[in-house]
Design a protein around this motif. Structure first.
Motif, PDB file in Angstrom:
ATOM      1  N   VAL A  80       0.966  -1.115  -0.023  1.00 40.32           N
ATOM      2  CA  VAL A  80      -0.077   0.196  -0.138  1.00 40.32           C
ATOM      3  C   VAL A  80       1.006   1.310  -0.005  1.00 40.32           C
ATOM      4  CG1 VAL A  80      -1.531   1.223   1.365  1.00 40.32           C
ATOM      5  CG2 VAL A  80      -1.824  -1.165   1.092  1.00 40.32           C
ATOM      6  N   GLU A  81       0.538   2.246  -0.761  1.00 41.46           N
ATOM      7  CA  GLU A  81       1.318   3.234  -1.021  1.00 41.46           C
ATOM      8  C   GLU A  81       1.024   4.341   0.084  1.00 41.46           C
ATOM      9  OE1 GLU A  81       3.883   3.963  -2.872  1.00 41.46           O
ATOM     10  OE2 GLU A  81       3.598   2.386  -4.460  1.00 41.46           O
ATOM     11  N   CYS A  82       1.801   5.197   0.663  1.00 42.10           N
ATOM     12  CA  CYS A  82       1.588   6.491   1.616  1.00 42.10           C
ATOM     13  C   CYS A  82       0.836   7.308   0.707  1.00 42.10           C
ATOM     14  CB  CYS A  82       2.946   6.942   1.827  1.00 42.10           C
ATOM     15  SG  CYS A  82       3.698   5.926   3.158  1.00 42.10           S
ATOM     16  N   GLN A  83      -0.386   7.812   1.168  1.00 43.20           N
ATOM     17  CA  GLN A  83      -1.114   8.784   0.667  1.00 43.20           C
ATOM     18  C   GLN A  83      -1.269   9.843   1.661  1.00 43.20           C
ATOM     19  OE1 GLN A  83      -4.816   6.467   0.085  1.00 43.20           O
ATOM     20  NE2 GLN A  83      -3.678   4.918  -1.001  1.00 43.20           N
ATOM     21  N   GLU A  84      -1.807  10.975   1.093  1.00 40.26           N
ATOM     22  CA  GLU A  84      -2.258  12.135   1.828  1.00 40.26           C
ATOM     23  C   GLU A  84      -3.181  11.887   2.951  1.00 40.26           C
ATOM     24  OE1 GLU A  84      -4.028  16.429   1.072  1.00 40.26           O
ATOM     25  OE2 GLU A  84      -2.067  16.135  -0.033  1.00 40.26           O
ATOM     26  N   ASN A  85      -3.246  12.124   4.307  1.00 39.61           N
ATOM     27  CA  ASN A  85      -3.901  11.742   5.015  1.00 39.61           C
ATOM     28  C   ASN A  85      -4.802  13.090   5.260  1.00 39.61           C
ATOM     29  OD1 ASN A  85      -5.372  11.360   7.530  1.00 39.61           O
ATOM     30  ND2 ASN A  85      -3.764   9.775   8.229  1.00 39.61           N
ATOM     31  N   PRO A  86      -6.016  13.088   5.320  1.00 35.31           N
ATOM     32  CA  PRO A  86      -6.850  14.302   5.361  1.00 35.31           C
ATOM     33  C   PRO A  86      -6.766  14.472   6.673  1.00 35.31           C
ATOM     34  CG  PRO A  86      -8.554  12.558   4.847  1.00 35.31           C
ATOM     35  CD  PRO A  86      -7.029  12.096   4.493  1.00 35.31           C
ATOM     36  N   ASP A 174       3.629  -2.249  10.295  1.00 41.29           N
ATOM     37  CA  ASP A 174       3.424  -2.961   9.004  1.00 41.29           C
ATOM     38  C   ASP A 174       4.021  -2.076   8.031  1.00 41.29           C
ATOM     39  OD1 ASP A 174       3.184  -4.360   6.696  1.00 41.29           O
ATOM     40  OD2 ASP A 174       1.152  -5.455   7.394  1.00 41.29           O
ATOM     41  N   GLN A 175       5.070  -2.187   7.386  1.00 41.01           N
ATOM     42  CA  GLN A 175       5.628  -1.355   6.450  1.00 41.01           C
ATOM     43  C   GLN A 175       4.796  -1.824   5.186  1.00 41.01           C
ATOM     44  OE1 GLN A 175       9.754  -2.087   6.576  1.00 41.01           O
ATOM     45  NE2 GLN A 175       9.621  -2.188   8.526  1.00 41.01           N
ATOM     46  N   VAL A 176       4.452  -2.836   4.848  1.00 40.01           N
ATOM     47  CA  VAL A 176       3.927  -3.017   3.668  1.00 40.01           C
ATOM     48  C   VAL A 176       2.438  -2.297   3.365  1.00 40.01           C
ATOM     49  CG1 VAL A 176       2.817  -5.105   2.031  1.00 40.01           C
ATOM     50  CG2 VAL A 176       5.190  -5.263   3.234  1.00 40.01           C
ATOM     51  N   ARG A 177       1.592  -2.650   4.351  1.00 36.95           N
ATOM     52  CA  ARG A 177       0.181  -2.208   4.577  1.00 36.95           C
ATOM     53  C   ARG A 177       0.085  -0.982   4.987  1.00 36.95           C
ATOM     54  NH1 ARG A 177       1.297  -7.116   5.276  1.00 36.95           N
ATOM     55  NH2 ARG A 177       0.086  -9.081   4.190  1.00 36.95           N
ATOM     56  N   LYS A 178       0.857  -0.360   5.496  1.00 32.59           N
ATOM     57  CA  LYS A 178       0.945   0.997   6.194  1.00 32.59           C
ATOM     58  C   LYS A 178      -0.196   1.140   7.268  1.00 32.59           C
ATOM     59  CE  LYS A 178       3.684   2.116   2.912  1.00 32.59           C
ATOM     60  NZ  LYS A 178       3.645   1.235   2.329  1.00 32.59           N
ATOM     61  N   LYS A 179       0.063   0.071   8.054  1.00 36.40           N
ATOM     62  CA  LYS A 179      -0.760  -0.067   9.528  1.00 36.40           C
ATOM     63  C   LYS A 179       0.112  -0.244  10.557  1.00 36.40           C
ATOM     64  CE  LYS A 179      -4.709  -2.246   6.979  1.00 36.40           C
ATOM     65  NZ  LYS A 179      -5.584  -1.213   7.169  1.00 36.40           N
ATOM     66  N   LEU A 202      -6.344  -7.863  18.373  1.00 37.34           N
ATOM     67  CA  LEU A 202      -5.417  -7.404  17.458  1.00 37.34           C
ATOM     68  C   LEU A 202      -6.367  -6.556  16.920  1.00 37.34           C
ATOM     69  CD1 LEU A 202      -2.534  -7.800  16.208  1.00 37.34           C
ATOM     70  CD2 LEU A 202      -3.908  -9.019  14.591  1.00 37.34           C
ATOM     71  N   TRP A 203      -5.676  -5.081  16.801  1.00 38.25           N
ATOM     72  CA  TRP A 203      -6.133  -4.152  16.341  1.00 38.25           C
ATOM     73  C   TRP A 203      -5.122  -3.403  15.154  1.00 38.25           C
ATOM     74  CZ3 TRP A 203     -11.030  -1.594  17.172  1.00 38.25           C
ATOM     75  CH2 TRP A 203     -11.740  -2.145  18.307  1.00 38.25           C
ATOM     76  N   ALA A 204      -5.656  -2.858  14.105  1.00 43.17           N
ATOM     77  CA  ALA A 204      -4.987  -2.214  13.125  1.00 43.17           C
ATOM     78  C   ALA A 204      -5.171  -0.553  13.130  1.00 43.17           C
ATOM     79  CB  ALA A 204      -5.146  -2.878  11.882  1.00 43.17           C
ATOM     80  N   PHE A 205      -4.227   0.144  13.308  1.00 44.83           N
ATOM     81  CA  PHE A 205      -4.320   1.830  12.878  1.00 44.83           C
ATOM     82  C   PHE A 205      -3.967   1.861  11.577  1.00 44.83           C
ATOM     83  CE2 PHE A 205      -3.024   6.188  13.156  1.00 44.83           C
ATOM     84  CZ  PHE A 205      -4.204   6.679  13.689  1.00 44.83           C
ATOM     85  N   ASP A 206      -4.801   2.366  10.554  1.00 39.88           N
ATOM     86  CA  ASP A 206      -4.126   2.738   9.221  1.00 39.88           C
ATOM     87  C   ASP A 206      -3.776   4.222   9.140  1.00 39.88           C
ATOM     88  OD1 ASP A 206      -4.742   3.513   6.444  1.00 39.88           O
ATOM     89  OD2 ASP A 206      -6.236   2.033   6.135  1.00 39.88           O
ATOM     90  N   LEU A 207      -2.614   4.254   8.595  1.00 37.35           N
ATOM     91  CA  LEU A 207      -1.866   5.510   8.746  1.00 37.35           C
ATOM     92  C   LEU A 207      -2.287   6.433   7.430  1.00 37.35           C
ATOM     93  CD1 LEU A 207       1.668   3.975   9.264  1.00 37.35           C
ATOM     94  CD2 LEU A 207       0.182   4.847  10.851  1.00 37.35           C
TER      95      LEU A 207
END
Length: 296
Positions: A80-86, A174-179, A202-207
């Motif tokens: 997953v690419e880094c995207q602009e986070n609103p 997680d550097q691949v999924r940006k979480k 287990l929880w995931a925070f989406d960057l």
């Protein structure tokens, strides 16, 4: 590590787990000894198996990049690419204004966000003791904060859902999924009365969106625990969890020496068989990507 063991004295040192090529641990091995790998021994089940991980060993000699623009797993289908986070954009006035910060606390968890050059922090106990040795009341929090390295300031991240308040949990990137993944921890409703509730969720925070989501895992799910250590293995795209305490009492520990691997594609936990390092807690772990060793 510097941890609490199940012996009369606490020892510090390094125990290595080689993720390929073979390593075996005996329960009686002395902490502080570096255990060398053999070409024929067991590797505690840490070596990946199955077609999904075929060819992954080619990446083992590549160091972790300074940024994510030339990552060894960039061609991974789950990348997953880094995207602009609103949400980050909306917090810029706060970050650029007067100084803000969360309450001082211990037992919190944090991880680095390379997309937005910030530290994400969750939870912890913000009871202020009168002395460092004061094991007094607990006041667990369930808030999420970010620290911007560019602005050198904090801002609270408000989310619609989030993990239960807790302390002594683990967070890894997680550097691949940006979480950022969060696992385990402990909580007590009454400040200074009763046993602790232990978590194994287990929880995931989406960057890219600043949102929490709970992940439903199966397999040999680790028991609820606190004071464990957890790392993301970017070479083989998995999470490794080791040790911790399964005691619900605030007056005693129950150190563990079990090791678990989470497949991030299937979200299936697998318990590692074979020998393990001694039971420890309050420890840390890191991976040497050039040698394939996990240091605990």
């Amino acid at each position: 590590f510097n941890g609490c063991g199940d012996t009369a004295t606490d020892a510090g040192g390094i125990v290595t787990i080689q993720t390929e090529g073979g390593t075996s641990f005996e329960p009686g091995e002395e902490i502080g000894q570096t255990i060398e790998a053999s070409d024929t021994g067991s590797n505690m089940g840490l070596e990946p198996t199955g077609p999904a991980e075929a060819g992954a060993a080619e990446d083992t000699n590549q160091g972790l990049p300074d940024d994510l623009t030339d990552h060894p797993r960039q061609l991974d289908p789950h990348w997953v690419e880094c995207q602009e986070n609103p949400n980050v954009q909306s917090l810029l006035p706060i970050l650029g204004g007067g100084r803000t910060h969360p309450t001082g606390r211990g037992e919190k968890g944090s991880a680095y966000d390379p997309c937005n050059r910030r530290i994400i922090r969750f939870g912890g106990n913000d009871f202020q003791p009168e002395a460092c040795a004061d094991f007094g009341p607990k006041r667990f929090q369930g808030d999420t904060w970010m620290y911007s390295l560019a602005d050198q300031n904090w801002a609270r991240i408000n989310t619609s859902i989030s993990p239960h308040p807790r302390g002594r949990h683990n967070m890894v990137l997680d550097q691949v999924r940006k979480k950022i993944y969060l696992f385990g921890g402990r909580y007590r409703e009454q400040p200074n009365l009763g046993n602790y509730q232990l978590f194994n969720d287990l929880w995931a925070f989406d960057l890219n969106t600043d949102t929490w989501s709970q992940l439903q895992t199966t397999g040999d799910v680790p028991s609820g625990r606190s004071n464990a250590a957890m790392v993301y293995d970017y070479v083989y795209d998995r999470v490794i969890l080791f040790g911790g305490s399964t005691s619900t009492s605030g007056l005693s520990f129950r150190p563990q020496k079990d090791t678990f691997i989470l497949d991030l594609v299937t979200l299936v936990w697998r318990r590692v068989t074979g020998g393990n390092p001694p039971s420890i807690l309050f420890h840390s772990m890191t991976i040497l990507s050039d040698t394939g060793h996990l240091l605990a």
